[in-house]
Design a protein around this motif. Structure first.
Motif, PDB file in Angstrom:
ATOM      1  N   SER A 452      12.122  14.868  27.968  1.00  0.00           N
ATOM      2  CA  SER A 452      13.348  15.326  27.303  1.00  0.00           C
ATOM      3  C   SER A 452      13.865  14.289  26.321  1.00  0.00           C
ATOM      4  CB  SER A 452      14.423  15.637  28.351  1.00  0.00           C
ATOM      5  OG  SER A 452      14.701  14.476  29.140  1.00  0.00           O
ATOM      6  N   LYS A 453      13.516  13.024  26.570  1.00  0.00           N
ATOM      7  CA  LYS A 453      13.908  11.945  25.676  1.00  0.00           C
ATOM      8  C   LYS A 453      12.645  11.259  25.166  1.00  0.00           C
ATOM      9  CE  LYS A 453      18.206  10.975  28.183  1.00  0.00           C
ATOM     10  NZ  LYS A 453      18.995   9.935  28.884  1.00  0.00           N
ATOM     11  N   GLY A 454      12.601  10.964  23.909  1.00  0.00           N
ATOM     12  CA  GLY A 454      11.443  10.294  23.342  1.00  0.00           C
ATOM     13  C   GLY A 454      11.089  10.862  21.990  1.00  0.00           C
ATOM     14  N   SER A 455      10.417  10.035  21.195  1.00  0.00           N
ATOM     15  CA  SER A 455      10.065  10.439  19.833  1.00  0.00           C
ATOM     16  C   SER A 455       8.729  11.166  19.760  1.00  0.00           C
ATOM     17  CB  SER A 455      10.013   9.204  18.933  1.00  0.00           C
ATOM     18  OG  SER A 455       8.992   8.311  19.383  1.00  0.00           O
ATOM     19  N   GLY A 456       7.890  11.044  20.798  1.00  0.00           N
ATOM     20  CA  GLY A 456       6.570  11.659  20.752  1.00  0.00           C
ATOM     21  C   GLY A 456       5.572  10.884  19.919  1.00  0.00           C
ATOM     22  N   LEU A 457       5.848   9.593  19.673  1.00  0.00           N
ATOM     23  CA  LEU A 457       4.947   8.769  18.860  1.00  0.00           C
ATOM     24  C   LEU A 457       4.265   7.670  19.670  1.00  0.00           C
ATOM     25  CD1 LEU A 457       7.156   8.365  15.668  1.00  0.00           C
ATOM     26  CD2 LEU A 457       5.110   9.764  15.900  1.00  0.00           C
ATOM     27  N   GLY A 458       4.657   7.500  20.929  1.00  0.00           N
ATOM     28  CA  GLY A 458       4.136   6.383  21.721  1.00  0.00           C
ATOM     29  C   GLY A 458       2.626   6.429  21.900  1.00  0.00           C
ATOM     30  N   MET A 459       2.073   7.584  22.325  1.00  0.00           N
ATOM     31  CA  MET A 459       0.632   7.700  22.546  1.00  0.00           C
ATOM     32  C   MET A 459      -0.134   7.659  21.227  1.00  0.00           C
ATOM     33  SD  MET A 459       0.096   7.711  25.744  1.00  0.00           S
ATOM     34  CE  MET A 459      -1.605   8.240  25.805  1.00  0.00           C
ATOM     35  N   THR A 460       0.466   8.205  20.171  1.00  0.00           N
ATOM     36  CA  THR A 460      -0.187   8.158  18.857  1.00  0.00           C
ATOM     37  C   THR A 460      -0.340   6.719  18.388  1.00  0.00           C
ATOM     38  OG1 THR A 460       0.858  10.275  18.332  1.00  0.00           O
ATOM     39  CG2 THR A 460      -0.077   9.033  16.507  1.00  0.00           C
ATOM     40  N   ILE A 461       0.737   5.942  18.522  1.00  0.00           N
ATOM     41  CA  ILE A 461       0.688   4.534  18.119  1.00  0.00           C
ATOM     42  C   ILE A 461      -0.281   3.753  19.007  1.00  0.00           C
ATOM     43  CG2 ILE A 461       2.064   2.431  17.945  1.00  0.00           C
ATOM     44  CD1 ILE A 461       4.469   4.230  17.260  1.00  0.00           C
ATOM     45  N   ALA A 462      -0.264   4.048  20.322  1.00  0.00           N
ATOM     46  CA  ALA A 462      -1.141   3.331  21.255  1.00  0.00           C
ATOM     47  C   ALA A 462      -2.608   3.560  20.909  1.00  0.00           C
ATOM     48  CB  ALA A 462      -0.853   3.781  22.686  1.00  0.00           C
ATOM     49  N   ARG A 463      -2.978   4.807  20.629  1.00  0.00           N
ATOM     50  CA  ARG A 463      -4.382   5.071  20.307  1.00  0.00           C
ATOM     51  C   ARG A 463      -4.786   4.401  18.998  1.00  0.00           C
ATOM     52  NH1 ARG A 463      -7.205  10.965  19.598  1.00  0.00           N
ATOM     53  NH2 ARG A 463      -5.804  11.078  17.809  1.00  0.00           N
ATOM     54  N   ARG A 464      -3.906   4.410  18.000  1.00  0.00           N
ATOM     55  CA  ARG A 464      -4.250   3.778  16.732  1.00  0.00           C
ATOM     56  C   ARG A 464      -4.447   2.273  16.913  1.00  0.00           C
ATOM     57  NH1 ARG A 464      -0.603   4.889  11.495  1.00  0.00           N
ATOM     58  NH2 ARG A 464      -1.147   7.027  12.104  1.00  0.00           N
ATOM     59  N   ILE A 465      -3.602   1.639  17.712  1.00  0.00           N
ATOM     60  CA  ILE A 465      -3.751   0.198  17.960  1.00  0.00           C
ATOM     61  C   ILE A 465      -5.057  -0.089  18.693  1.00  0.00           C
ATOM     62  CG2 ILE A 465      -2.805  -1.748  19.271  1.00  0.00           C
ATOM     63  CD1 ILE A 465      -0.015  -0.694  18.624  1.00  0.00           C
ATOM     64  N   MET A 466      -5.379   0.745  19.701  1.00  0.00           N
ATOM     65  CA  MET A 466      -6.629   0.541  20.450  1.00  0.00           C
ATOM     66  C   MET A 466      -7.841   0.710  19.541  1.00  0.00           C
ATOM     67  SD  MET A 466      -5.727  -0.366  23.420  1.00  0.00           S
ATOM     68  CE  MET A 466      -7.338  -0.334  24.181  1.00  0.00           C
ATOM     69  N   GLN A 467      -7.793   1.663  18.625  1.00  0.00           N
ATOM     70  CA  GLN A 467      -8.904   1.851  17.692  1.00  0.00           C
ATOM     71  C   GLN A 467      -9.053   0.653  16.765  1.00  0.00           C
ATOM     72  OE1 GLN A 467      -7.846   5.576  15.861  1.00  0.00           O
ATOM     73  NE2 GLN A 467      -8.872   6.819  17.435  1.00  0.00           N
ATOM     74  N   GLN A 468      -7.927   0.093  16.302  1.00  0.00           N
ATOM     75  CA  GLN A 468      -7.996  -1.080  15.432  1.00  0.00           C
ATOM     76  C   GLN A 468      -8.532  -2.301  16.176  1.00  0.00           C
ATOM     77  OE1 GLN A 468      -3.984  -1.418  13.913  1.00  0.00           O
ATOM     78  NE2 GLN A 468      -4.419  -0.099  12.150  1.00  0.00           N
ATOM     79  N   HIS A 469      -8.396  -2.312  17.499  1.00  0.00           N
ATOM     80  CA  HIS A 469      -8.931  -3.413  18.304  1.00  0.00           C
ATOM     81  C   HIS A 469     -10.382  -3.163  18.728  1.00  0.00           C
ATOM     82  CE1 HIS A 469      -4.819  -4.882  18.496  1.00  0.00           C
ATOM     83  NE2 HIS A 469      -5.253  -5.973  19.120  1.00  0.00           N
ATOM     84  N   GLY A 470     -10.956  -2.047  18.314  1.00  0.00           N
ATOM     85  CA  GLY A 470     -12.331  -1.741  18.691  1.00  0.00           C
ATOM     86  C   GLY A 470     -12.471  -1.276  20.121  1.00  0.00           C
ATOM     87  N   GLY A 471     -11.362  -0.877  20.734  1.00  0.00           N
ATOM     88  CA  GLY A 471     -11.389  -0.428  22.123  1.00  0.00           C
ATOM     89  C   GLY A 471     -11.187   1.067  22.228  1.00  0.00           C
TER      90      GLY A 471
END
Length: 494
Positions: A452-471
């Motif tokens: 009910s609270k949240g922007s809905g961007l947390g998992m999107t940002i997390a996956r992009r960071i993991m991809q940039q780290h090669g993980g």
């Protein structure tokens, strides 16, 4: 040419033909030789039948002087080398061969022939000339006992010596003819099979091979809007080659269609990427414009709150206003992070220390929701990976915060860290409400959230960071049973 399938198949066929020819020739030679030997035996047997009759008649007539003459006449008419009358111990009594110097034959060395149980047989070789020597016993019958009553059951032997040089010569000529005939037949068969193979298999395969090369040459021109050439002018065959050609046509047709769809999709994606880039820049600009006034309003409310008496009922309203401003500020920060994720600045970081500091920051939330923490760290405290410490901590924080917020009635938060094959894995699991199966595929989409609270961007940002780290990031969830998230970090910089 040495790698040609035609040569390989032709060699295999020639080997099989040669083996078949050898087996056939050997069998023909064996059966032919057996037949010739059998004929020789039969001829000797026929001579012996006549000879036995002559001997019996002459003995009964007591006309022994004419026996030699009869034996000579019989030997000449039947092409026998010699016909002899032998005593019981092998002494030659009568013979058709007047030139012989033999006076005795060794009967003990003769063997019983398997096909003729009534006579003995021996192969004799004299001065390079071969012959077969047969002996038939002269039995002491009732007629003979008038003169030989005191003698034993065998009075002597009738010997027939048959030359086999002519038989072997005939067998040699027959064998040579068989060899020549076999070579001619199987050579012709090999040529016919080779031609059939060339026409029915090799030519269609070479044609298909040329078309494959033509298709390969056209691949670079696809970027210029071209298409792969279709196979034309081919015979519509109903065999396996025809099926292969049709499958290749279908493949080219599907590739052309798929490439057209890919070009169309790529164009749409480029257009959407431009739109998203423009929207991102606009969103970042708007977020920046919102962030400054919100910060100013929050600061003013905090000053006003400090000057308001603790007993004043307005303090509760001011506190709620500050909380809502924090929500706006967090949403704006998420939007800015999504629009402007900076490339990671890699360095050696102590991943265990990063995890512990993140848990310490999360401890108030754990206490407030009565969530028990279970940790299983299988790494040394000095274990390090290459990554951006701030971004790695942001990913761990987002995942752990989602896990805690999914357990509204308390529960257990499991954290496990280990290393395998040069990768460090952090596994975060909860016993919360879980994610419905139909929604699991959408958790990485921007602005999508189940809270009910949240922007809905947390998992999107997390996956992009993991991809940039090669993980990588992997999520498993079952509704009403909880969620498990695995974060995989390579130990070295990608």
């Amino acid at each position: 040419m040495k790698h040609s399938i035609f040569v390989k198949i032709l060699l295999a066929m020639m080997i099989m033909i040669a083996i078949a020819a050898a087996v056939l020739f050997r069998e023909a030679h064996r059966t032919g030789h057996e037949l010739l030997v059998t004929l020789a035996h039969a001829r000797a047997h026929a001579v012996a039948d006549v000879g036995l009759h002559i001997v019996e008649q002459q003995m009964l007539r007591k006309d022994r002087e004419e026996i030699t003459t009869y034996l000579q006449t019989l030997a000449e008419s039947q092409h026998a080398r010699a016909i002899r009358i032998l005593g019981v111990h092998g002494k030659i009594v009568y013979t058709s061969d007047s030139t012989t110097t033999l006076s005795r034959l060794s009967i003990n060395n003769l063997e019983q022939h398997p096909r003729y149980s009534d006579h003995l047989f021996e192969l004799v070789e004299d001065n390079g000339s071969k012959s077969e020597h047969y002996l038939w016993p002269l039995k002491n019958t009732m007629k003979c006992r008038r003169c030989h009553e005191a003698d034993g059951p065998v009075l002597g032997y009738l010997g027939v010596e048959v030359p086999i040089d002519d038989i072997e010569e005939f067998a040699r000529i027959h064998r040579k003819s068989n060899v020549n005939l076999t070579i001619i037949i199987f050579s012709s068969l090999g040529v016919l099979l080779g031609l059939a193979l060339l026409v029915l298999v090799i030519r269609p395969i070479n044609k298909l091979k040329r078309h494959v090369a033509e298709v390969e040459e056209h691949i670079p021109y696809l970027q210029e809007g071209g298409t792969l050439p279709m196979m034309v002018g081919s015979d519509r065959r109903s065999d396996e080659i025809g099926s292969l050609e049709q499958s290749f046509r279908n493949l080219i047709e599907r590739l052309n269609k798929a490439y057209e769809e890919l070009v169309e999709l790529h164009g749409k994606q480029l257009e959407r990427a431009d739109q998203l880039a423009s929207a991102g820049e606009m969103a970042a600009s708007i977020a920046h414009e919102i962030k400054n006034p919100v910060s100013g309003v929050k600061a003013a409310l905090q000053v006003f709150l400090r000057k308001t008496a603790k007993s004043d009922s307005k303090r509760e309203i001011i506190d709620e206003m500050i909380v809502q401003l924090d929500r706006i500020n967090n949403a704006v920060n998420d939007l800015l992070s999504y629009a402007r994720i900076a490339p990671p600045e890699f360095s050696k970081i102590f991943i265990v220390d990063v995890l512990n500091r993140t848990i310490a920051m999360l401890q108030p939330e754990l206490d407030a929701r009565k969530v028990e923490l279970q940790m299983d760290l299988l790494l040394e405290k000095e274990h390090r990976i290459e990554g951006d410490q701030q971004q790695v901590q942001q990913v761990i924080w987002n995942i752990m915060l989602n896990a805690v917020q999914s357990m509204s009635d308390g529960g257990t938060l499991g954290v496990r860290m280990d290393q395998t094959n040069g990768e460090t894995t952090i596994t975060i699991s909860d016993k919360g409400r879980g994610i419905p199966a139909g929604m699991l595929e959408r958790i990485y989409k921007p602005f999508y959230t189940t809270k009910s609270k949240g922007s809905g961007l947390g998992m999107t940002i997390a996956r992009r960071i993991m991809q940039q780290h090669g993980g990588g990031i992997h999520v498993q969830s079952k509704e009403k049973h909880g969620t498990t998230v695995r974060l995989i970090f390579p130990d070295t910089q990608p």
